[in-house]
Design a protein around this motif. Structure first.
Motif, PDB file in Angstrom:
ATOM      1  N   GLU A  47       0.399  -0.927  -0.091  1.00 38.34           N
ATOM      2  CA  GLU A  47       0.145   0.401   0.266  1.00 38.34           C
ATOM      3  C   GLU A  47       0.740   1.153   0.003  1.00 38.34           C
ATOM      4  O   GLU A  47       1.547   1.378   1.148  1.00 38.34           O
ATOM      5  N   ARG A  48       0.460   1.799  -0.875  1.00 36.37           N
ATOM      6  CA  ARG A  48       1.181   2.938  -1.410  1.00 36.37           C
ATOM      7  C   ARG A  48       0.613   4.526  -0.971  1.00 36.37           C
ATOM      8  O   ARG A  48      -0.143   4.616  -0.338  1.00 36.37           O
ATOM      9  N   SER A  49       1.043   5.508  -2.131  1.00 33.29           N
ATOM     10  CA  SER A  49       0.192   6.790  -2.006  1.00 33.29           C
ATOM     11  C   SER A  49       0.669   7.649   0.112  1.00 33.29           C
ATOM     12  O   SER A  49      -0.146   8.299  -0.093  1.00 33.29           O
ATOM     13  N   ARG A  50       1.320   7.409   0.167  1.00 36.62           N
ATOM     14  CA  ARG A  50       1.845   7.973   1.083  1.00 36.62           C
ATOM     15  C   ARG A  50       3.601   8.318   1.041  1.00 36.62           C
ATOM     16  O   ARG A  50       3.646   7.127   1.002  1.00 36.62           O
ATOM     17  N   LEU A  51       3.098   9.528   1.810  1.00 35.84           N
ATOM     18  CA  LEU A  51       4.789   9.589   1.761  1.00 35.84           C
ATOM     19  C   LEU A  51       5.838   9.030   2.907  1.00 35.84           C
ATOM     20  O   LEU A  51       7.167   9.431   2.850  1.00 35.84           O
ATOM     21  N   VAL A  52       5.428   8.649   3.716  1.00 37.02           N
ATOM     22  CA  VAL A  52       6.153   8.143   4.871  1.00 37.02           C
ATOM     23  C   VAL A  52       6.903   6.875   3.858  1.00 37.02           C
ATOM     24  O   VAL A  52       7.363   6.111   4.924  1.00 37.02           O
ATOM     25  N   GLN A  53       6.053   6.481   3.103  1.00 33.01           N
ATOM     26  CA  GLN A  53       6.834   4.796   2.548  1.00 33.01           C
ATOM     27  C   GLN A  53       8.090   4.866   1.870  1.00 33.01           C
ATOM     28  O   GLN A  53       8.943   4.361   1.983  1.00 33.01           O
ATOM     29  N   TYR A  54       8.601   6.589   1.290  1.00 33.00           N
ATOM     30  CA  TYR A  54       9.905   6.713   1.246  1.00 33.00           C
ATOM     31  C   TYR A  54      10.710   7.531   1.722  1.00 33.00           C
ATOM     32  O   TYR A  54      11.496   8.144   1.178  1.00 33.00           O
TER      33      TYR A  54
END
Length: 548
Positions: free
Chosen positions: A341-348
């Motif tokens: 699940e992406r679309s979140r800045l915390v993933q990067y």
């Protein structure tokens, strides 16, 4: 990313857009190669040997008369140091440099179009038995730099300083005879972030001692073990005025263009009922970063003296670099098509932290060099061993970080291609219409990813080339086609066209439907096709029966 123009644009329109962008990119390269001249001009100036009338105190020398090599108030000069005679001390010798040099009997003038001036020092030293250059010899320089706009005006003091440089000279054993010259590396001298005056004058002295302020006797030995100085050359490097005009024109043209496309993109985002996703926010930030880079505030330097403009330009370009690299990480991750699940800045956060660290290192290096030069143009971080090691460390770290980033980006795009290939395995199970639709999307995304990779490679090369001041003595003779200007202008145009293409292709399409509606419309289209086919077959059978 359902509902964007990239997915809904017809093949004919998409090909037309690609051809248009390709022709515009070619135009940028041709303008740089055929219209813009070489980015930098180089002037090699031999110092005029001027004689002071008295053994002036070192501390008070900066307040004394300027020593001009030509024109009104020309100094008392000699062709060689030996002509001055043994009674003249080194403290009475001033090397005077004035730019620009006259050409064909005409006095030229500097221009604000030149933007900045960088200078390096080349000291010619002869071998003399008993007066050899010591290892790691230090040369002390007393310097003052002035400028004026007319011959009748007095010189305005820009900067004055006492600097120390380390000589790096060598000579072959077979050439150690009287009169042979050492092979010495050039020394950094000064850097001005603006070119506000029509004429510049540099006075330089190599003192051998200082005077005591009370007893007026020389007390401190200087410039010992540096050999016999014969003459001094100074290399002045400034931006070419013709290249500046082309560069300013491109920025003036691209600034409103990108700004209008950015406003159009965000307006279409705001028309949606949902909130903007991460990729759309990243695109907005990238567009803003490019807009601030395009903002042609450099036009003000033609009328006002902005010595900080060179530093500001580097900071603006660094901001764009950081946002561009962060966007590529997010852009690749959002197209990974895996189960995460992406679309979140915390993933990067790990990837973006590495980019932020590299940008901070470059900013610190920039402030240690050009930040200090705002108060002392003669300062150079490369002038000392500790400073050289520190500067070299920053440069090496920046190079390693750039290469590592590019390799990691290639790995992410490879994973995107691999995941896309895995999705293609399910296409044969779909209907012909659905399979054709998704095959078109796959080819479009692949082409966009390859374009991103090419843009990243060109950006890394641009970063390396932009750190090297182009000059005739490094790049050889001038050519009818200036490859460096073509590359600089072409990559700048590539950045703008790349961002414009992304803003257009990833803007919401007016044909947007939800995923469920999309599936329903496809099913209805398939069903309609099947009914139409069956109806056509029944009609044909009825006509044959009527004929019989």
């Amino acid at each position: 990313m359902g509902g964007v123009i990239l997915e809904n644009l017809s093949n004919r329109k998409l090909i037309g857009l690609g051809v248009l962008l390709g022709l515009l990119l070619l135009t940028f390269f041709l303008v740089g190669g055929l219209v813009a001249p070489t980015p930098s001009n180089v002037s090699n100036v031999l110092g005029t040997i001027c004689k002071e009338k008295s053994r002036t105190k070192s501390a008070a020398w900066y307040k004394k008369t300027w020593y001009t090599p030509r024109g009104p108030g020309k100094c008392e000069s000699a062709n060689t140091l030996d002509e001055l005679g043994p009674d003249v001390h080194n403290n009475q010798v001033v090397f005077a440099f004035m730019i620009p040099l006259p050409r064909d009997g005409h006095n030229l003038q500097m221009s604000s179009w030149f933007q900045h001036i960088t200078s390096v020092l080349d000291i010619n030293i002869e071998y003399q038995e008993g007066n050899e250059i010591k290892e790691n010899a230090m040369v002390s320089l007393e310097l003052k730099l002035g400028g004026r706009n007319k011959d009748t005006e007095p010189w305005t003091l820009i900067a004055a300083a006492e600097e120390i440089r380390t000589l790096d000279c060598s000579i072959e054993q077979s050439l150690k005879t009287h009169g042979q010259q050492y092979n010495c590396s050039v020394l950094p001298l000064f850097e001005l972030g603006s070119c506000h005056y029509s004429f510049y004058l540099l006075n330089l002295r190599l003192p051998t001692f200082d005077y005591d302020e009370i007893t007026e006797e020389h007390v401190e030995g200087k410039n010992t073990g540096i050999g016999k100085v014969v003459d001094i050359w100074t290399v002045f490097i400034n931006q070419n005025g013709g290249f500046t005009k082309v560069w300013f024109s491109m920025k003036t043209l691209m600034f409103p263009t990108v700004l209008m496309v950015l406003c159009w993109f965000w307006r279409r985002i705001m028309m949606l009922e949902r909130k903007p996703n991460l990729l759309e926010k990243a695109l907005l930030c990238l567009g803003i970063a490019l807009t601030q880079l395009n903002l042609p505030i450099e036009w003000f330097t033609l009328w006002f003296d902005f010595p900080f403009m060179l530093l500001l330009s580097d900071i603006r370009q660094g901001v764009f670099y950081s946002f561009l690299m962060c966007f590529w990480i997010i852009f690749s991750g959002e197209h990974m098509m895996d189960q995460v699940e992406r679309s979140r800045l915390v993933q990067y956060w790990k990837h973006l932290s590495a980019v932020l660290f590299g940008c901070i290192c470059l900013f610190v290096f920039e402030m240690c060099e050009r930040g200090v030069q705002l108060t002392n143009p003669f300062y150079s971080i490369w002038s000392t061993d500790a400073g050289s090691k520190l500067a070299l460390g920053f440069v090496v770290l920046a190079g390693i970080a750039a290469c590592t980033y590019f390799i990691f980006l290639c790995y992410m795009i490879f994973k995107v291609f691999r995941n896309i290939g895995a999705k293609k395995n399910s296409l044969p199970q779909m209907s012909a219409i659905r399979r054709k639709y998704y095959m078109g999307l796959i080819y479009r995304f692949k082409f966009l990813m390859l374009s991103t990779l090419i843009c990243a490679a060109m950006t890394v090369i641009f970063f390396i080339i932009s750190q090297v001041s182009e000059s005739q003595w490094k790049w050889g003779e001038e050519n009818s086609l200036e490859y460096t200007s073509a590359f600089l202008c072409g990559v700048y145009g590539m950045w703008n066209l790349y961002v414009i293409a992304l803003l257009v292709l990833y803007a919401p399409s007016h044909k947007y439907v939800s995923a469920a509606d999309e599936d329903d419309s496809l099913d209805e289209q398939i069903e309609f096709t099947q009914i139409a086919s069956e109806s056509s077959a029944l009609a044909s059978f009825a006509r044959k029966a009527a004929a019989d």
